[in-house]
Design a protein around this motif. Structure first.
Motif, PDB file in Angstrom:
ATOM      1  N   LEU A 123     -34.468  70.173  66.288  1.00 51.24           N
ATOM      2  CA  LEU A 123     -33.353  69.389  65.748  1.00 51.24           C
ATOM      3  C   LEU A 123     -33.509  67.906  66.090  1.00 51.24           C
ATOM      4  O   LEU A 123     -33.254  67.035  65.260  1.00 51.24           O
ATOM      5  N   GLU A 124     -33.982  67.637  67.301  1.00 56.31           N
ATOM      6  CA  GLU A 124     -34.165  66.240  67.718  1.00 56.31           C
ATOM      7  C   GLU A 124     -35.254  65.554  66.881  1.00 56.31           C
ATOM      8  O   GLU A 124     -35.090  64.416  66.437  1.00 56.31           O
ATOM      9  N   VAL A 125     -36.363  66.273  66.691  1.00 56.31           N
ATOM     10  CA  VAL A 125     -37.470  65.670  65.923  1.00 56.31           C
ATOM     11  C   VAL A 125     -37.028  65.462  64.469  1.00 56.31           C
ATOM     12  O   VAL A 125     -37.316  64.426  63.854  1.00 56.31           O
ATOM     13  N   LYS A 126     -36.269  66.427  63.939  1.00 54.01           N
ATOM     14  CA  LYS A 126     -35.775  66.271  62.553  1.00 54.01           C
ATOM     15  C   LYS A 126     -34.848  65.055  62.456  1.00 54.01           C
ATOM     16  O   LYS A 126     -34.990  64.228  61.555  1.00 54.01           O
ATOM     17  N   ARG A 127     -33.909  64.968  63.413  1.00 57.53           N
ATOM     18  CA  ARG A 127     -32.943  63.856  63.411  1.00 57.53           C
ATOM     19  C   ARG A 127     -33.658  62.503  63.486  1.00 57.53           C
ATOM     20  O   ARG A 127     -33.383  61.592  62.717  1.00 57.53           O
ATOM     21  N   GLU A 128     -34.578  62.412  64.427  1.00 55.61           N
ATOM     22  CA  GLU A 128     -35.239  61.132  64.706  1.00 55.61           C
ATOM     23  C   GLU A 128     -36.173  60.728  63.560  1.00 55.61           C
ATOM     24  O   GLU A 128     -36.227  59.551  63.197  1.00 55.61           O
ATOM     25  N   THR A 129     -36.885  61.695  62.991  1.00 53.43           N
ATOM     26  CA  THR A 129     -37.786  61.337  61.881  1.00 53.43           C
ATOM     27  C   THR A 129     -36.958  60.910  60.666  1.00 53.43           C
ATOM     28  O   THR A 129     -37.324  59.992  59.941  1.00 53.43           O
ATOM     29  N   LYS A 130     -35.815  61.572  60.485  1.00 55.96           N
ATOM     30  CA  LYS A 130     -34.946  61.196  59.353  1.00 55.96           C
ATOM     31  C   LYS A 130     -34.419  59.766  59.565  1.00 55.96           C
ATOM     32  O   LYS A 130     -34.480  58.927  58.669  1.00 55.96           O
ATOM     33  N   ARG A 131     -33.949  59.517  60.787  1.00 53.96           N
ATOM     34  CA  ARG A 131     -33.380  58.200  61.101  1.00 53.96           C
ATOM     35  C   ARG A 131     -34.420  57.083  60.890  1.00 53.96           C
ATOM     36  O   ARG A 131     -34.100  56.006  60.396  1.00 53.96           O
ATOM     37  N   LEU A 132     -35.668  57.362  61.258  1.00 58.46           N
ATOM     38  CA  LEU A 132     -36.702  56.327  61.172  1.00 58.46           C
ATOM     39  C   LEU A 132     -37.494  56.396  59.858  1.00 58.46           C
ATOM     40  O   LEU A 132     -38.470  55.660  59.689  1.00 58.46           O
ATOM     41  N   ALA A 133     -37.075  57.310  58.982  1.00 52.58           N
ATOM     42  CA  ALA A 133     -37.776  57.521  57.706  1.00 52.58           C
ATOM     43  C   ALA A 133     -39.267  57.817  57.917  1.00 52.58           C
ATOM     44  O   ALA A 133     -40.142  57.239  57.270  1.00 52.58           O
ATOM     45  N   LEU A 134     -39.542  58.717  58.872  1.00 53.98           N
ATOM     46  CA  LEU A 134     -40.926  59.144  59.132  1.00 53.98           C
ATOM     47  C   LEU A 134     -41.089  60.552  58.574  1.00 53.98           C
ATOM     48  O   LEU A 134     -40.126  61.311  58.531  1.00 53.98           O
ATOM     49  N   PRO A 135     -42.321  60.927  58.204  1.00 56.10           N
ATOM     50  CA  PRO A 135     -42.505  62.318  57.766  1.00 56.10           C
ATOM     51  C   PRO A 135     -42.324  63.277  58.947  1.00 56.10           C
ATOM     52  O   PRO A 135     -42.667  62.928  60.083  1.00 56.10           O
ATOM     53  N   MET A 136     -41.774  64.450  58.674  1.00 56.76           N
ATOM     54  CA  MET A 136     -41.586  65.458  59.725  1.00 56.76           C
ATOM     55  C   MET A 136     -42.958  66.026  60.122  1.00 56.76           C
ATOM     56  O   MET A 136     -43.675  66.565  59.276  1.00 56.76           O
ATOM     57  N   PRO A 137     -43.348  65.876  61.404  1.00 57.48           N
ATOM     58  CA  PRO A 137     -44.657  66.435  61.800  1.00 57.48           C
ATOM     59  C   PRO A 137     -44.556  67.932  62.094  1.00 57.48           C
ATOM     60  O   PRO A 137     -43.461  68.471  62.255  1.00 57.48           O
ATOM     61  N   GLU A 138     -45.720  68.578  62.184  1.00 59.28           N
ATOM     62  CA  GLU A 138     -45.745  69.936  62.770  1.00 59.28           C
ATOM     63  C   GLU A 138     -45.376  69.781  64.229  1.00 59.28           C
ATOM     64  O   GLU A 138     -45.741  68.779  64.858  1.00 59.28           O
ATOM     65  N   ILE A 139     -44.697  70.780  64.792  1.00 57.09           N
ATOM     66  CA  ILE A 139     -44.411  70.716  66.229  1.00 57.09           C
ATOM     67  C   ILE A 139     -45.247  71.782  66.923  1.00 57.09           C
ATOM     68  O   ILE A 139     -45.232  72.947  66.519  1.00 57.09           O
ATOM     69  N   TRP A 140     -45.982  71.340  67.932  1.00 55.96           N
ATOM     70  CA  TRP A 140     -46.751  72.293  68.735  1.00 55.96           C
ATOM     71  C   TRP A 140     -46.160  72.323  70.144  1.00 55.96           C
ATOM     72  O   TRP A 140     -45.689  71.287  70.644  1.00 55.96           O
ATOM     73  N   ILE A 141     -46.178  73.479  70.757  1.00 54.39           N
ATOM     74  CA  ILE A 141     -45.774  73.575  72.165  1.00 54.39           C
ATOM     75  C   ILE A 141     -46.808  74.414  72.927  1.00 54.39           C
ATOM     76  O   ILE A 141     -47.620  75.111  72.301  1.00 54.39           O
ATOM     77  N   GLU A 142     -46.729  74.357  74.255  1.00 55.17           N
ATOM     78  CA  GLU A 142     -47.748  75.005  75.093  1.00 55.17           C
ATOM     79  C   GLU A 142     -47.139  75.742  76.282  1.00 55.17           C
ATOM     80  O   GLU A 142     -47.363  75.346  77.425  1.00 55.17           O
ATOM     81  N   PRO A 143     -46.374  76.791  76.051  1.00 50.64           N
ATOM     82  CA  PRO A 143     -45.804  77.500  77.196  1.00 50.64           C
ATOM     83  C   PRO A 143     -46.862  78.295  77.955  1.00 50.64           C
ATOM     84  O   PRO A 143     -47.709  78.946  77.349  1.00 50.64           O
ATOM     85  N   GLY A 144     -46.809  78.215  79.263  1.00 53.71           N
ATOM     86  CA  GLY A 144     -47.693  79.033  80.105  1.00 53.71           C
ATOM     87  C   GLY A 144     -46.823  79.967  80.925  1.00 53.71           C
ATOM     88  O   GLY A 144     -46.640  81.146  80.606  1.00 53.71           O
TER      89      GLY A 144
END
Ligand SMILES: Cc1ncc(COP(=O)(O)O)c(C=O)c1O
Ligand SMILES: N[C@@H](CCCC[NH3+])C(=O)O
Length: 439
Positions: A271-292
């Protein structure tokens, strides 16, 4: 204490995991013994992927194999559809032996050697997470020699203090990892990467630390990185395809720990990445995470046999087990706390408070201080919970103690996935002085 996953207490009063009686497991495989609840690993793997799928966000969930790596473990991880984060030639080699698809492997590390980078290029792995300028230049040069292009992420240090142990906090400015985001290093790295026709810059990576119980740090890191992306987009005509927010999601070792469910960490990040990319008019990136840790930590339990006892009158009762800092360095290294029960008399009420000592010749080799247990006897079976992450993977042969075996349990069946080391294994690489070998 709340039991995790499939752990339960059976009619005999024994701890059972994955439908297997731990007393029988100890008889069959000996102690110390690491037992992994496969159903719980699967559940966690699915929980991390669930929100991405529900919210339709392109993603990769890469298991950070430093938490626990073995050929069988990596095969299970692949079966659950995850990608893989490796951090050394040895972890990469294990992935290759496990037939892990190369394109789903990401290579980390703050001092990758030329040999390790060549190995990664030879196997055409999915992505190299470049940590510093030395590596950036070396990788460009190696790719040039091979005339090969490689996908990279730049690891950035966002200047965030995660609320965790200093030794496992990695996002702060004064850190050995990554390009600093604030002081211009990251921007220079972007410019260099974009100049190279051999490096395909996919985006950015950050990892702020480990055993984190709140989302604030992850969201702040995402905002900081996207803010810089916005500053740079017109200068470099570049916006990232990928934003990797690392691992570090906390788990419950004792009742004091209050982690969030995996789904919540993921949902808030998305939700944060969606909000921020929308606000800055940036394309939505893929999100990767690395849980161990959060994929395997509470799926692991170590079984120990109780041996000797020592009482210091009016002060403390020491109860020693047949393992210790060799198979779990975390209490000695980080002051980590664990919970445990008497696995062969799990239905009995506590009668005494004891401190669990390891068998190494170190005063600091204490696994648990002040643990309430039923009255302990020699050969009782102690189950220490939450030892699935950073225990086997950080195990040592200190005092020439062989490393314990690992079994997977699922649906009433146990399967040995790593054998117990033998005394012969301990001397396998030794060269007798009497051979008068010269190098
Ligand atoms: C780069 C990176 N990714 C992922 C992880 C996995 O962290 P954790 O086991 O806390 O999820 C680590 C270790 O802290 C790491 O250094
Ligand atoms: N080994 C640490 C985690 C380190 C994570 C590596 N970046 C632990 O046991 O908590």
């Amino acid at each position: 204490m709340q039991l995790s996953g499939t752990a339960t207490i059976n009619r005999k009063g024994h701890l059972e995991i994955g439908g297997c009686d731990t007393v029988k497991l100890a008889e069959k495989y000996g102690t110390p013994l690491y037992v992994y609840d496969v159903a719980l690993i699967r559940k966690r793997a699915r929980a991390f992927q669930y929100m991405f799928e529900k919210l339709g966000v392109k993603h990769q969930v890469a298991y950070a194999s430093k938490a626990f790596s073995s050929v069988a473990m990596l095969q299970l991880v692949h079966e659950e559809g995850l990608s893989l984060d490796v951090v050394s030639g040895g972890e990469l080699y294990t992935a290759i032996v496990a037939n892990f698809p190369a394109e789903k492997i990401h290579f980390h590390g703050n001092n990758k050697s030329e040999e390790e980078l060549k190995m990664a290029l030879d196997h055409q792995i999915g992505c190299i997470v470049v940590d510093n300028f030395h590596e950036l230049h070396m990788l460009h040069h190696l790719c040039q020699l091979k005339n090969q292009k490689v996908n990279i992420l730049l690891r950035v240090t966002p200047g965030i203090e995660a609320h965790t142990h200093d030794y496992i906090s990695t996002g702060q400015e004064d850190s050995k990892f990554g390009f600093d985001l604030q002081n211009g290093q990251s921007e220079t790295a972007v410019a260099l990467a974009l100049e190279s026709k051999f490096l395909n810059l996919l985006g950015f990576h950050c990892h702020i630390g480990s055993q984190i119980f709140e989302t604030t740090g992850f969201l702040l890191a995402a905002r900081k990185i996207l803010g810089k992306v916005n500053e740079w987009k017109d200068i470099y005509q570049f916006t990232p395809e990928v934003l990797n927010l690392g691992g570090g999601f906390g788990i419950r070792y004792t009742d004091e720990d209050k982690p969030l469910p995996p789904e919540q960490y993921v949902e808030e990040m998305i939700l944060e990445v969606k909000r921020e990319t929308k606000r800055l008019a940036l394309p939505m990136p893929e999100i990767w995470i690395e849980p161990g840790r959060s994929l395997v930590g509470d799926a692991g339990t170590t079984l120990y046999s109780i041996g000797s006892r020592k009482e210091v009158p009016d002060i403390r009762k020491y109860v020693a087990v047949d393992g210790g800092m060799n198979d779990n360095i975390r209490p000695a290294l980080y002051g980590a706390k664990y919970d445990a029960i008497m696995a062969n008399r799990a239905d009995e009420k506590p009668k005494e408070v004891v401190s669990i000592a390891g068998k190494c010749c170190e005063t600091g080799d204490m696994l648990i201080w002040d643990l309430p247990l039923p009255e302990t006897e020699t050969n009782d079976l102690l189950a220490v919970f939450c030892t699935g992450a950073y225990c086997y993977s950080m195990a040592s042969n200190y005092n020439r103690i062989p490393r314990p075996p690992v079994v997977f349990v699922e649906n009433g069946t146990s399967r040995l996935i790593i054998k117990r080391e033998t005394y012969d294994d301990l001397v396998r690489l030794d060269i007798p002085y009497s051979e008068k070998t010269t190098i």
